[in-house]
Design a protein around this motif. Structure first.
Motif, PDB file in Angstrom:
ATOM      1  N   VAL A   7      45.628  72.429  46.810  1.00  0.00           N
ATOM      2  CA  VAL A   7      45.478  70.852  46.161  1.00  0.00           C
ATOM      3  C   VAL A   7      45.070  70.439  47.336  1.00  0.00           C
ATOM      4  CG1 VAL A   7      46.882  68.618  45.692  1.00  0.00           C
ATOM      5  CG2 VAL A   7      47.816  70.788  44.677  1.00  0.00           C
ATOM      6  N   ALA A   8      44.926  70.338  48.496  1.00  0.00           N
ATOM      7  CA  ALA A   8      44.840  69.894  49.921  1.00  0.00           C
ATOM      8  C   ALA A   8      43.702  70.232  49.879  1.00  0.00           C
ATOM      9  CB  ALA A   8      46.121  70.438  50.971  1.00  0.00           C
ATOM     10  N   VAL A   9      43.282  71.899  49.511  1.00  0.00           N
ATOM     11  CA  VAL A   9      41.617  71.928  49.619  1.00  0.00           C
ATOM     12  C   VAL A   9      41.110  71.763  48.764  1.00  0.00           C
ATOM     13  CG1 VAL A   9      40.108  73.922  49.235  1.00  0.00           C
ATOM     14  CG2 VAL A   9      42.157  74.290  50.751  1.00  0.00           C
ATOM     15  N   GLY A  10      41.616  71.094  47.393  1.00  0.00           N
ATOM     16  CA  GLY A  10      41.046  70.807  45.995  1.00  0.00           C
ATOM     17  C   GLY A  10      40.996  69.034  46.542  1.00  0.00           C
ATOM     18  N   PHE A  11      41.458  68.508  47.043  1.00  0.00           N
ATOM     19  CA  PHE A  11      41.847  67.003  47.883  1.00  0.00           C
ATOM     20  C   PHE A  11      40.788  66.553  49.256  1.00  0.00           C
ATOM     21  CE2 PHE A  11      43.003  64.151  51.130  1.00  0.00           C
ATOM     22  CZ  PHE A  11      42.966  62.834  50.518  1.00  0.00           C
ATOM     23  N   VAL A  12      40.755  67.557  49.461  1.00  0.00           N
ATOM     24  CA  VAL A  12      39.216  67.435  50.809  1.00  0.00           C
ATOM     25  C   VAL A  12      37.791  67.585  50.040  1.00  0.00           C
ATOM     26  CG1 VAL A  12      38.310  68.753  52.721  1.00  0.00           C
ATOM     27  CG2 VAL A  12      40.652  68.475  52.652  1.00  0.00           C
TER      28      VAL A  12
END
Length: 120
Positions: A7-12
């Protein structure tokens, strides 16, 4: 189960591509949601539902963050028109942001399912 790293990678990815995509207002934002959702779904892997869920969470979080930032900026710039200008500027941006959040969430979920399918 939510894979917070995915999720964090997708957000970035959504924020970075979306910032560059401001030159193409609608296409850039949809493309950002698709790329970020795909990244989240691919990293999370598993079933189509798992990929879609992680893509949806990444898209929703990025939509909410962008909405809050834009509403704050709209309120501050609207204060030049007095208190009512600040209120109307912030609320107008907030409504547009809710729509943006839905767009990010829906296309990120679809792309997340595709990402999990490609990986798996």
């Amino acid at each position: 189960m939510t894979d917070w790293k995915a999720v964090a990678v997708g957000f970035v990815v959504i924020v970075v591509v979306g910032t560059g995509g401001l030159a193409l207002p609608v296409v850039g934002q949809i493309g950002a949601g698709l790329l970020g959702g795909f990244a989240a779904g691919y990293l999370a892997g598993g079933t189509l539902g798992n990929g879609a869920w992680n893509g949806l969470v990444a898209g929703s979080i990025s939509g909410v963050v962008v909405t809050l930032f834009a509403a704050l900026l709209g309120s501050l710039l609207g204060l030049a028109g007095g208190p009512l200008g600040g209120l109307l500027g912030g609320v107008g941006v907030l409504v547009a942001g809710v729509i943006l959040t839905l767009v990010f969430a829906i296309d990120s979920a679809i792309a997340g399912a595709v990402g999990a399918w490609v990986k798996g």
